[in-house]
Structure formats: structure tokens, C-alpha cells
Design an enzyme around this catalytic site. Structure first.
Site, PDB file in Angstrom:
ATOM      1  N   CYS A 155      -4.785   2.395  -3.659  1.00  0.00           N
ATOM      2  CA  CYS A 155      -3.541   2.916  -3.057  1.00  0.00           C
ATOM      3  C   CYS A 155      -2.400   1.914  -3.218  1.00  0.00           C
ATOM      4  O   CYS A 155      -1.582   1.733  -2.314  1.00  0.00           O
ATOM      5  CB  CYS A 155      -3.747   3.265  -1.583  1.00  0.00           C
ATOM      6  SG  CYS A 155      -4.841   4.665  -1.330  1.00  0.00           S
TER       7      CYS A 155
ATOM      8  N   ASP B  84       3.196  -4.722   8.080  1.00  0.00           N
ATOM      9  CA  ASP B  84       1.953  -3.965   7.965  1.00  0.00           C
ATOM     10  C   ASP B  84       0.808  -4.968   8.036  1.00  0.00           C
ATOM     11  O   ASP B  84       0.536  -5.691   7.082  1.00  0.00           O
ATOM     12  CB  ASP B  84       1.946  -3.201   6.639  1.00  0.00           C
ATOM     13  CG  ASP B  84       0.608  -2.527   6.333  1.00  0.00           C
ATOM     14  OD1 ASP B  84      -0.357  -2.712   7.102  1.00  0.00           O
ATOM     15  OD2 ASP B  84       0.525  -1.818   5.313  1.00  0.00           O
TER      16      ASP B  84
ATOM     17  N   HIS C 164       0.867  -1.183   0.000  1.00  0.00           N
ATOM     18  CA  HIS C 164       0.000   0.000   0.000  1.00  0.00           C
ATOM     19  C   HIS C 164       0.900   1.228   0.000  1.00  0.00           C
ATOM     20  O   HIS C 164       2.023   1.202   0.487  1.00  0.00           O
ATOM     21  CB  HIS C 164      -0.863  -0.042   1.262  1.00  0.00           C
ATOM     22  CG  HIS C 164      -1.931   0.990   1.357  1.00  0.00           C
ATOM     23  ND1 HIS C 164      -1.678   2.300   1.717  1.00  0.00           N
ATOM     24  CD2 HIS C 164      -3.282   0.908   1.188  1.00  0.00           C
ATOM     25  CE1 HIS C 164      -2.812   2.972   1.761  1.00  0.00           C
ATOM     26  NE2 HIS C 164      -3.800   2.152   1.426  1.00  0.00           N
TER      27      HIS C 164
ATOM     28  N   GLN D 145      -4.406  -5.355   6.782  1.00  0.00           N
ATOM     29  CA  GLN D 145      -5.364  -6.237   6.117  1.00  0.00           C
ATOM     30  C   GLN D 145      -5.419  -7.632   6.738  1.00  0.00           C
ATOM     31  O   GLN D 145      -6.287  -8.427   6.387  1.00  0.00           O
ATOM     32  CB  GLN D 145      -5.005  -6.359   4.629  1.00  0.00           C
ATOM     33  CG  GLN D 145      -5.141  -5.072   3.850  1.00  0.00           C
ATOM     34  CD  GLN D 145      -6.578  -4.600   3.727  1.00  0.00           C
ATOM     35  OE1 GLN D 145      -7.504  -5.408   3.645  1.00  0.00           O
ATOM     36  NE2 GLN D 145      -6.773  -3.297   3.712  1.00  0.00           N
TER      37      GLN D 145
ATOM     38  N   LYS E 172     -10.318  -1.461  10.620  1.00  0.00           N
ATOM     39  CA  LYS E 172     -10.419  -2.661   9.792  1.00  0.00           C
ATOM     40  C   LYS E 172     -10.695  -3.910  10.631  1.00  0.00           C
ATOM     41  O   LYS E 172     -10.823  -5.015  10.097  1.00  0.00           O
ATOM     42  CB  LYS E 172      -9.144  -2.843   8.966  1.00  0.00           C
ATOM     43  CG  LYS E 172      -8.910  -1.705   7.961  1.00  0.00           C
ATOM     44  CD  LYS E 172      -7.684  -1.942   7.123  1.00  0.00           C
ATOM     45  CE  LYS E 172      -7.277  -0.707   6.324  1.00  0.00           C
ATOM     46  NZ  LYS E 172      -8.224  -0.338   5.271  1.00  0.00           N
TER      47      LYS E 172
END
Length: 404
Positions: free
Chosen positions: A362, A198, A121, A201, A224
Site C-alpha cells: 500500500c 501517522d 501509506h 508503524q 499493530k
């Protein structure tokens, strides 16, 4: 097994209509919907214990502080951090990444290397580019293949004693690819590099065990994870957090202040300057409780069924191509229909109550790799159903007919 009707009843927004049609919400990769218990937790804070934390001796301040720190403890347990002070509250994944890049500005020197993956991202690309411009470090890219998987042989070759930090997402937001992060963490450590994961997600779909993974940093966003917007977590190993300088100056992050010199507070407060999003932090703990009550085994089973069913149904559409066919992936399907711009499909099916994301998500380097302007992304959550997928497929077919 999930009682899907009971689960859906927990989410007030799912019962509404959009453009006169029942809402089918397939934009969970952008943000998840919020259960009533999370909404109630925000209201309860403002109605019953609204006060600033860590600073007051009065009762409301103590109650608010206890609730906030209890939430930190819930998140510590959820991700299996060794210490509560390794869990920092942030405004989201982007904030957490920028905090780390700011700290590494005092560590890197010209010629040092940062490895970033081709699946990232923009939030996990741009801060590192800015860091390279500031320090003279060099950004190296771990390439991907046509299935949307990172090429581990190339990763191994890129690693060297020049590598100071590796940064990679746990799961790709654009393609749903689940990266082999345990392998990548171990290999980074072999050359003495730190590694940041990261997890934005990943956290809606699985529980990260940061001690088992042995990552140096793990970042994610609360919104999220069925939590509030404006909340997030940066996990960092104690040794690394002690090594990095503060990200911001202000109240709360200090030990003593004089005009001659300031000394900084101990972890985690060293990195939590100013009045935080107290209500959001408390409600994030509630969201974590809710997700664990639903059960991540149940979540994964439901989402795997949705991914398999959605893939099968969408591939019935003539001219449809799926981007991201990794062997390990989560409940995200990115697709296009030959000869039709993804934006046009998304606009038409929105009129039929179907919420999907269109564009580059993104993640422009991924779209450049596939030589496409973007994709239609359907991202499923545990509260979605196969019947909703059928409605989406019918809507996409209708849009295709209109636009052909």
C-alpha cells in the site's frame, strides 16, 4: 533483557505449524500477534460485563463504561496526552486520518497547500487527495532519496504561509525509515501549519510522547500494538478537536436534539457517534499494559538485534538487494532478488512456514520511485528470534534455487 521463551509463550499462535512447518511470522508490519491476556480481555467483556456504555444506569452498563474509560486513561498516559478527552477511539489509523480530513474540508480554501511525504501509506495519501478535490487545495509532496529518507532541505523549501497542514508517517511501513518528525513538527508550526503524524508503524516499537513532540494529531491502529483489529486512536490537541466539526452524526455525539436544531456533546463524545467497539477498546488498554510490562527499552533492544542480524544474513544471498537503508530505521527489511518476482519468493517460502508480505505494501509511489513492482518485506517483532531469521534465509535460498 527479554526472556524470549517466556514472551513467546504469551502468544498462542506462535506455537502452531503452517504447511507442516513451525510458523515463522515475519508480517508484523501488517498486524502483530495477540498475547493471551488480550484474547482473555475480549472474552471477559462478553462473558461478564457485556452492555452498552455511557447510557445505562444499570450495573453492567456502569461496569462496561468504567472499563472503557479506564482504557482511554491508559492510552492517555501511554502517549502522554494532556487530557483524556484528547484521546478518541476509532476503528484504526485510516478512520482517524479520514476524521481529520473531513474536518479540514470546512477550513481549507482553493490555493491552500497540504504537504504529504513520498513515504506514505495509501491511507495517508488518498484521503488528502479527496480533500483537495473537494476544497481546491493543492497537494505537495516531500521527496525522498535513494536510501529511503525524506529530503529535509526540500521540505523546508516547500513550507510556506500557504501550507495549512503537513501529514507524514512516523515510520515507513514499506522501508522501516524513522522520519525526523520532531524537526518536521517544529518547522510546520513556524509557518502556522498543523501537522498530523501517522504512527501506525511506530507504536509497536516506541512510546510516542505527544506533548513532547507537540504534534497536533497522532493516529495509530490497535492491531499493530498487539491489540484487537477494528481499534485505533486519534490523538488531537484540544483546541483543534474543538475547532473541527463532527465526523458522523448519530447517538452519543449529541447534547440535545430537536427537529429544529441539534447541539453536540463535549469532547471526546463529539467524535464518537454510535455504539463503539467496546470489547476492542477495553482490550486495547490491556495490550498497552502488556507492551509496557514487556518494556519498550527491551523491545527496541531485541528488535535492533534482529534488524542487524537479519540484514547481515540476507545480504549473504547473491543477487539480493535491500530497499530502505536509512540511518534511522526500525526492524523492517524490504528486499528483492535479481531476476525473480517478489510474489514467487513469498509463495514458495510460505510452503516452508515463513510468513512475509510481498507486493507494494500500500505504498505504490515508493515502488514507482525505485522502479520495481514490489518487494519482499520481513518485519520483525520483539517475540521473533535469530533462529527464525536463519529459517527464513534458508527458505529464501531454496526458493532462489528453484526459480533461477
Amino acid at each position: 533483557m527479554l526472556d524470549i521463551h517466556k514472551v513467546r509463550a504469551d502468544f498462542p499462535i506462535l506455537s502452531q505449524k503452517v504447511n507442516g512447518k513451525p510458523l515463522v511470522y515475519f508480517d508484523n508490519g501488517a498486524t502483530t500477534q495477540k498475547p493471551q491476556v488480550v484474547i482473555d480481555a475480549i472474552s471477559k467483556y462478553y462473558q461478564e460485563i457485556n452492555a452498552n456504555i455511557h447510557r445505562g444506569v444499570h450495573t453492567l452498563s456502569q461496569l462496561a463504561t468504567d472499563a472503557y474509560e479506564t482504557s482511554r486513561g491508559k492510552i492517555q498516559n501511554h502517549i502522554n496526552a494532556k487530557f483524556a478527552h484528547e484521546v478518541l477511539f476509532t476503528s484504526g489509523t485510516t478512520h482517524g486520518i479520514n476524521l481529520v480530513t473531513n474536518g479540514f474540508a470546512s477550513i481549507l480554501k482553493p490555493g491552500d497547500e497540504i504537504l504529504v511525504s513520498a513515504l506514505e501509506h495509501h491511507s495517508n495519501i488518498v484521503p488528502w487527495q479527496m480533500l483537495c478535490e473537494k476544497t481546491g487545495a493543492v497537494l505537495r509532496v516531500i521527496p525522498m532519496n535513494q536510501e529511503g529518507e525524506l529530503i529535509m532541505a526540500d521540505y523546508d523549501k516547500l513550507l510556506s504561509d500557504k501550507t495549512k497542514i503537513v501529514t507524514v508517517n512516523h515510520i515507513s511501513n514499506a522501508l522501516g525509515t524513522v522520519n525526523p518528525i520532531k524537526y518536521m513538527i517544529d518547522k510546520a508550526h513556524e509557518v502556522g501549519a498543523a501537522i498530523l503524524i501517522d504512527g501506525a508503524q511506530a507504536v509497536p516499537h516506541m512510546k510516542p510522547n505527544v506533548q513532547e513532540l507537540d504534534c497536533d494529531f497522532y493516529v495509530f491502529s490497535g492491531h499493530k500494538l498487539c491489540g484487537p483489529t477494528g481499534t485505533g486512536i486519534l490523538y488531537g490537541k484540544e483546541a483543534w478537536l474543538n475547532k473541527l466539526p463532527p465526523y458522523q452524526g448519530g447517538g452519543e455525539m449529541i447534547k440535545e436534539v430537536s427537529f429544529e436544531k441539534t447541539t453536540y456533546a463535549e469532547l471526546p463524545h463529539k467524535f464518537e457517534a454510535g455504539t463503539p467497539n467496546i470489547a476492542g477498546g477495553i482490550a486495547l488498554g490491556t495490550a498497552v499494559d502488556y507492551m509496557n510490562e514487556v518494556g519498550f527499552d527491551n523491545i527496541q533492544q531485541q528488535e535492533k538485534e534482529l534488524l542487524d542480524y537479519g540484514t547481515k544474513r540476507l545480504l549473504e544471498i547473491e543477487g539480493l538487494k535491500i530497499f530502505g537503508t536509512a540511518k534511522e530505521k526500525t526492524s523492517v527489511i524490504s528486499f528483492n532478488i535479481e531476476g525473480i518476482h517478489p510474489y514467487d519468493i513469498g509463495t514458495i517460502i510460505d510452503k516452508l512456514g515463513i510468513a512475509v508480505r510481498t507486493g507494494h505494501h500500500c505504498a505504490q509511489p515508493i515502488m514507482t520511485f525505485f522502479n520495481i513492482p514490489g518487494t519482499i518485506r520481513a518485519s520483525f517483532a520483539f517475540y521473533n528470534t535469530k533462529e527464525e531469521i536463519d529459517l527464513m534465509v534458508a527458505a529464501v535460498k531454496k526458493a532462489q534455487l528453484m526459480l533461477s
